[in-house]
Write a protein that holds these residues in place. Sequence first.
Motif, PDB file in Angstrom:
ATOM      1  N   LEU A 199       0.822  -1.210   0.000  1.00 54.37           N
ATOM      2  CA  LEU A 199       0.000   0.000   0.000  1.00 54.37           C
ATOM      3  C   LEU A 199       0.858   1.263   0.000  1.00 54.37           C
ATOM      4  N   LYS A 200       1.976   1.189   0.690  1.00 54.22           N
ATOM      5  CA  LYS A 200       2.804   2.378   0.888  1.00 54.22           C
ATOM      6  C   LYS A 200       3.298   2.957  -0.444  1.00 54.22           C
ATOM      7  N   SER A 201       3.683   2.087  -1.371  1.00 53.37           N
ATOM      8  CA  SER A 201       4.190   2.613  -2.651  1.00 53.37           C
ATOM      9  C   SER A 201       3.062   3.287  -3.444  1.00 53.37           C
ATOM     10  N   ILE A 202       1.821   2.797  -3.267  1.00 51.14           N
ATOM     11  CA  ILE A 202       0.668   3.441  -3.931  1.00 51.14           C
ATOM     12  C   ILE A 202       0.481   4.846  -3.365  1.00 51.14           C
ATOM     13  N   VAL A 203       0.623   4.965  -2.032  1.00 49.62           N
ATOM     14  CA  VAL A 203       0.514   6.282  -1.387  1.00 49.62           C
ATOM     15  C   VAL A 203       1.635   7.203  -1.888  1.00 49.62           C
ATOM     16  N   ASP A 204       2.850   6.663  -1.971  1.00 48.00           N
ATOM     17  CA  ASP A 204       3.993   7.467  -2.450  1.00 48.00           C
ATOM     18  C   ASP A 204       3.695   8.072  -3.820  1.00 48.00           C
ATOM     19  N   LEU A 219       1.400   2.605   9.386  1.00 43.83           N
ATOM     20  CA  LEU A 219       1.322   1.444  10.278  1.00 43.83           C
ATOM     21  C   LEU A 219       2.247   0.382   9.694  1.00 43.83           C
ATOM     22  N   ARG A 220       3.310   0.056  10.447  1.00 43.30           N
ATOM     23  CA  ARG A 220       4.274  -0.931   9.927  1.00 43.30           C
ATOM     24  C   ARG A 220       3.942  -2.299  10.506  1.00 43.30           C
ATOM     25  N   ARG A 221       3.297  -3.125   9.661  1.00 45.66           N
ATOM     26  CA  ARG A 221       2.837  -4.448  10.091  1.00 45.66           C
ATOM     27  C   ARG A 221       3.875  -5.531   9.844  1.00 45.66           C
ATOM     28  N   PRO A 224      10.901  -7.740   8.450  1.00 42.46           N
ATOM     29  CA  PRO A 224      11.381  -6.620   9.254  1.00 42.46           C
ATOM     30  C   PRO A 224      10.657  -5.330   8.865  1.00 42.46           C
ATOM     31  N   GLN A 225      10.594  -4.378   9.793  1.00 42.99           N
ATOM     32  CA  GLN A 225       9.890  -3.134   9.517  1.00 42.99           C
ATOM     33  C   GLN A 225      10.572  -2.353   8.405  1.00 42.99           C
ATOM     34  N   MET A 226       9.739  -1.786   7.506  1.00 43.64           N
ATOM     35  CA  MET A 226      10.298  -0.948   6.443  1.00 43.64           C
ATOM     36  C   MET A 226      10.844   0.339   7.063  1.00 43.64           C
ATOM     37  N   VAL A 234       5.925   9.263   9.253  1.00 39.52           N
ATOM     38  CA  VAL A 234       6.028   8.957  10.686  1.00 39.52           C
ATOM     39  C   VAL A 234       5.328   7.632  10.969  1.00 39.52           C
ATOM     40  N   ASP A 235       5.757   6.962  12.035  1.00 38.07           N
ATOM     41  CA  ASP A 235       5.200   5.655  12.385  1.00 38.07           C
ATOM     42  C   ASP A 235       3.891   5.814  13.164  1.00 38.07           C
ATOM     43  N   PHE A 236       2.913   4.948  12.879  1.00 41.79           N
ATOM     44  CA  PHE A 236       1.584   4.995  13.503  1.00 41.79           C
ATOM     45  C   PHE A 236       1.681   4.971  15.027  1.00 41.79           C
ATOM     46  N   TYR A 237       2.467   4.029  15.555  1.00 38.71           N
ATOM     47  CA  TYR A 237       2.530   3.885  17.010  1.00 38.71           C
ATOM     48  C   TYR A 237       3.507   4.863  17.662  1.00 38.71           C
TER      49      TYR A 237
END
Length: 629
Positions: A199-204, A219-221, A224-226, A234-237
């Motif tokens: 999803l992130k690349s679509i947002v980019d 939200l990094r699910r 390893p975390q991207m 910024v990170d969700f949490y």
Amino acid sequence: MSDNFDVKLDTKSYLPDPSVKEDSWMGDYEKAYDESVKDPEAHWEKVAEELEWFEKWDRVREWEHPYAKWFVNAKMNITCNCLDRHVFNGRKNKVALIWVGDDGEEQVITYRQLYREVMRFANGLKSLGVGRGDRVCIYMPLVPEQIIAMLACARIGAVHSVVFGGFGSNALRSRIKDAQAKIVVTADASLRRGKRLDLKSIVDEAVVGSSSVEKIVVLRRMKPQMELFSEIEVDFYEIMEGVEKECEPEVMDAEDPLFILYTSGTTGPAKGIVHACGGYMVGTYYTTKNMFDLKEGDVMWCTADPGWITGHSYIVYGPLAMGATILISETTPDYPDPGVWWDMIEEFDVTVFYTAPTAIRMFMKLGEEWPNKYNLGSLRVLGSVGEPLNPEAFEWYYRVIGKEKCPILDTWWQTETGMHMLTTAVGEPMKPGFAGRPVPGIVADVVDENGEPVPPGTGGFLVIKEPWPSMMRTVYNNDERYRQYWNSINNYYAAGDLAVKDEDGYIMILGRSDDVLIVAGHNIGSAEVESALVSHEVVAEAAVIGKPDPLKGDSIKAFIILRMGYEPAEKLKLDLLYHVRMNLGPIAMPSEIEFVDSLPKTRSGKIMRRVLKAQELGMDPGDVSTLEE
């Protein structure tokens, strides 16, 4: 449609056990309906008084066609009714959300926990400069954080615009730009059928050229975390760390906007439907309570996604206002096998199940042995949404899933209406193929193009004659488009659907009267698909139609005129399908592409899709005197 047309109606009906009606919140539908139309303001005021407000209203309704205000000058915050009143009134340890991921991962979240997470994320948004009236775009998979983000926006008076996580970058970009979103909340990926969908690349891609966007919350699910490279990511949490635990609710006027939700238009770009805080809360609360007959011990599973109005109203706001337990799941109905949904119903004792005819027809095709492997005895009420439930699917749903004891609600409503408008109240006779009768407080009818009621058995246009609390307030940045809904047929709200009524007042929806396609329960504007096709370098013109599909409702067929110098080829069809997929997402991909030399047009240049459809289906195209050729 200039002339009325007769429709042959089946009179078959099923009557639930009388105890269903006796035990229901509504009781006698006729009595409730008659009282509601005799004095609609008293009806809706009584509902509103069950909810919590900071300040009561001066008047229930102000109506100056085509604009309505409901609960005038009342002050409130919808999250106080979805969270605070349960946390402080004895439900704090009750389960609010059960989540099941695509990989079977589970989370159980109580009202207390949900309240805390919403407060922290709301304060996190504030730390990013988000305030009252700012637009926040939420583009996420179906995870608890999606609901937390929606409620956090509502808490601080920010306007959320949720975009379905299956849309591509162009569709997302147009929605971000139209709303002038300040923040985009997304996830690194969604999971579907065991596969990771980025999803992130679509947002980019989507935020390129979107100057309003100041931060992207991710939200990094995945492990390893991207890495988050850009200074705006910024990170969700992480934005929830070190903030205050409490977040006072923003005092909202009942008429302040709560959210914008984009729905496909018949022409041009998607329309941003604006819903207001107070009326929307009252409408969704009323229908969740009375139509689903939701009780304290119920577990409700609505299989939609909050990217659509069904998820807003009957996953998030309606059930949470009722203090219900909600099941949400990322799973698809046939992965890892076609028993996964029935297994969850048995596992979590689901009592109220709300899904789409597309899913029901898919299960019919797969056979009864799958649901029959599981104990579905917990089910009490079944619902259907997104498109008409055909009689064959109704019969199967009633017999195989409901074991001939569950009332079935075939619900008709729209993004624009915010809540159920037509259905069959629990305990009332059910008629396969009919959505049912108007919800109490709703004045619906089937009329001709002059607004005159047509006789039973005669097809016409579905209209709503009087305003209702959860009606949209405008189309964002396009109030003229809003007025068209109320100005095309005798000053009634014209739904854009063809319908027919029987002698008992039950209404059957026959399909759209415009160019919106309903594919697997999702509204897709023909204009959006056509503009995606025309944006490809080889396409000169494109027209798309919906063809009846036994599973999806509609499948999309595209007619393409190529630019000079290009020849039709199978490889080209694949390129165009991929192009649509990348622009709008997989749900908008045509099932067929036909290369043509010309398209039927009016003298003013408007493509006559109904002529294409008639030719395709072997029907009479009707009056073609306005055609250019």
